[in-house]
Scaffold this motif. Structure first.
Motif, PDB file in Angstrom:
ATOM      1  N   THR A  38       0.829  -1.197   0.000  1.00  0.00           N
ATOM      2  CA  THR A  38       0.000   0.000   0.000  1.00  0.00           C
ATOM      3  C   THR A  38       0.868   1.252   0.000  1.00  0.00           C
ATOM      4  O   THR A  38       1.711   1.447   0.873  1.00  0.00           O
ATOM      5  CB  THR A  38      -0.937   0.012   1.216  1.00  0.00           C
ATOM      6  OG1 THR A  38      -1.762  -1.143   1.144  1.00  0.00           O
ATOM      7  CG2 THR A  38      -1.813   1.244   1.229  1.00  0.00           C
ATOM      8  N   THR A  40      -0.678   4.495  -0.530  1.00  0.00           N
ATOM      9  CA  THR A  40      -1.524   5.436   0.209  1.00  0.00           C
ATOM     10  C   THR A  40      -2.723   4.643   0.719  1.00  0.00           C
ATOM     11  O   THR A  40      -2.879   3.475   0.391  1.00  0.00           O
ATOM     12  CB  THR A  40      -2.031   6.582  -0.699  1.00  0.00           C
ATOM     13  OG1 THR A  40      -2.903   6.027  -1.686  1.00  0.00           O
ATOM     14  CG2 THR A  40      -0.889   7.321  -1.364  1.00  0.00           C
ATOM     15  N   GLU A  42      -5.587   4.686  -0.301  1.00  0.00           N
ATOM     16  CA  GLU A  42      -6.472   4.299  -1.402  1.00  0.00           C
ATOM     17  C   GLU A  42      -5.796   3.453  -2.475  1.00  0.00           C
ATOM     18  O   GLU A  42      -6.475   2.849  -3.293  1.00  0.00           O
ATOM     19  CB  GLU A  42      -7.049   5.555  -2.089  1.00  0.00           C
ATOM     20  CG  GLU A  42      -7.875   6.451  -1.200  1.00  0.00           C
ATOM     21  CD  GLU A  42      -7.024   7.433  -0.402  1.00  0.00           C
ATOM     22  OE1 GLU A  42      -5.986   7.881  -0.895  1.00  0.00           O
ATOM     23  OE2 GLU A  42      -7.406   7.731   0.746  1.00  0.00           O
TER      24      GLU A  42
END
Length: 143
Positions: A38, A40, A42
């Protein structure tokens, strides 16, 4: 991240996606792999942000396959893999496309997969020297 959380299945013959596949399954704590991928809250890292490498280990018929964040150099994970299987994947990828396309399929402990299309796989000997003839290096890449 512990190596025993991962299993690797190298599929040199094109599968459903039509290209050779490096399938890696993660069986560790929930969210562990996704957290490492990941960027960020999102978004996960995309294919251009990941590097794949294989390092031979002295006095064995195996080595260590690693996935790293290209921008930070941080290891996402390392997993043991047999030299012969990696060599077979490289050969199959070279036969498949001009620059040697293959995919990395990562499946997490929840059974969800991420697929990354790759053209580069750097192979090193046990002393850390790049084995150019056994690597996938696109013509557009200078080392």
């Amino acid at each position: 991240m512990r190596r025993d959380y991962f299993t690797v299945d190298i599929r040199p013959e094109p599968g459903d996606g039509g290209i050779p596949t490096l399938a890696i399954e993660y069986t560790g704590p929930e969210g562990g792999l996704r957290d490492r991928l990941t960027e960020t809250a999102e978004a996960t890292l995309d294919s251009s942000e990941l590097d794949v490498a294989f390092r031979h280990q002295a006095e064995t018929d195996g080595g260590v396959l690693s996935l790293t964040d290209r921008m930070t150099g941080e290891f996402i994970f390392e997993v043991p893999a047999p030299v012969e299987s990696v060599d077979t994947l490289v050969s199959a990828a070279q036969r498949h496309g001009g620059d040697g396309e293959y995919e990395v399929r990562l499946t997490d402990s929840n059974g969800k997969s991420l697929v990354y299309e790759k053209e580069t796989l750097l192979v090193y000997d046990e002393d850390g020297n790049l084995l150019r003839q056994r690597s996938l290096i696109p013509g557009s890449v200078e080392l």
